[in-house]
Write an enzyme that holds these catalytic residues in place. Structure first.
Site, PDB file in Angstrom:
ATOM      1  N   GLY A  46      18.768  -0.106 -45.503  1.00 58.59           N
ATOM      2  CA  GLY A  46      20.348  -0.057 -46.034  1.00 58.59           C
ATOM      3  C   GLY A  46      21.241  -1.104 -44.930  1.00 58.59           C
ATOM      4  N   CYS A  47      22.436  -1.345 -44.498  1.00 57.45           N
ATOM      5  CA  CYS A  47      22.950  -2.370 -44.118  1.00 57.45           C
ATOM      6  C   CYS A  47      21.969  -3.444 -43.196  1.00 57.45           C
ATOM      7  CB  CYS A  47      24.067  -1.543 -43.753  1.00 57.45           C
ATOM      8  SG  CYS A  47      25.113  -3.284 -42.461  1.00 57.45           S
ATOM      9  N   PHE A  48      21.939  -4.609 -43.588  1.00 54.34           N
ATOM     10  CA  PHE A  48      21.306  -5.038 -43.277  1.00 54.34           C
ATOM     11  C   PHE A  48      21.714  -5.472 -41.657  1.00 54.34           C
ATOM     12  CE2 PHE A  48      22.359  -8.931 -46.460  1.00 54.34           C
ATOM     13  CZ  PHE A  48      23.607  -9.408 -45.800  1.00 54.34           C
ATOM     14  N   TYR A 193      32.319  -0.184 -38.980  1.00 51.21           N
ATOM     15  CA  TYR A 193      31.553   0.234 -39.537  1.00 51.21           C
ATOM     16  C   TYR A 193      30.675   0.953 -39.720  1.00 51.21           C
ATOM     17  CZ  TYR A 193      27.611  -0.483 -43.271  1.00 51.21           C
ATOM     18  OH  TYR A 193      26.308  -0.225 -43.763  1.00 51.21           O
TER      19      TYR A 193
END
Length: 212
Positions: A46-48, A193
């Protein structure tokens, strides 16, 4: 007489040269320290930003770099990858010291920090660019990754199929600089986030406690 002197001079020069050569052979060059052999491992989860945060504290990890891998186009950018047009996944390439941390230990960091049951996405991020995937760099990494997946299938603490794929590493493209160490550079925005995306809550639901 002159010829004898020249010969004597030549003999003396030859002896001096031999002595210098013998001395040079006895002087050993200073030993050079062997270069540290670091290894690379690449993970998509997912989000790095979040994957970097998961691996950075592990003892033996030298560096983590956010980037892109697994696509069909050259020189991908965040704009093209995030739009799902290139086939790439957001990845983190981990450089580590095998003498201090094994690849098996890196896999133990990876699994509890992802949702292996979610296909083509992670948490609130949807699309193949956010898929979970292990990119192996050699035959041994492949063997260990596959073994860890088999072990997880037998002992998983949650329901649902494991859809995380295991693939050969391809060309790695470093992400734009503002993505590197994002969780350190922008801690408030990053926390907003991560919380808003439901990552921590879902990891606790899957694994019983937050991964980090």
């Amino acid at each position: 007489m002159k010829t004898l002197s020249l010969r004597l001079f030549a003999c003396l020069a030859l002896i001096a040269g031999l002595n210098l050569a013998a001395h040079a052979q006895t002087v050993k060059p200073a030993p050079t320290a062997p270069a540290t052999a670091y290894a690379k491992a690449t993970f998509a989860g997912g989000c790095f930003w979040c994957v970097e945060e998961a691996f950075d504290p592990a003892p033996g990890v030298i560096s983590t770099v956010s980037g892109y891998m697994g696509g069909q186009t050259r020189n991908p950018t965040y704009e093209s990858v995030s739009g799902g047009r290139t086939g790439h996944a957001e990845v983190v390439q981990v450089e580590y010291d095998p003498k201090k941390i094994s690849y098996e230990k890196l896999l133990e960091v990876f699994w509890p920090n992802i949702d292996p049951t979610q296909r083509d996405g992670q948490f609130c991020d949807h699309g193949t660019q956010y898929r979970s995937e292990i990119f192996y760099h050699d035959a041994e990494q492949k063997r260990l990754a596959e073994a860890s997946k088999v072990a997880l299938l037998k002992n998983k603490p949650f329901k649902g199929d494991i859809v995380t794929t295991i693939s050969a590493a391809g060309e790695f493209t470093r992400a734009e600089e503002y993505h590197q160490d994002y969780y350190k550079k922008n801690p408030v925005r990053y926390k907003f986030y991560k919380t808003g995306c439901g990552r921590a809550a879902r990891l606790k639901e899957l694994w019983g406690k937050p991964a980090n």
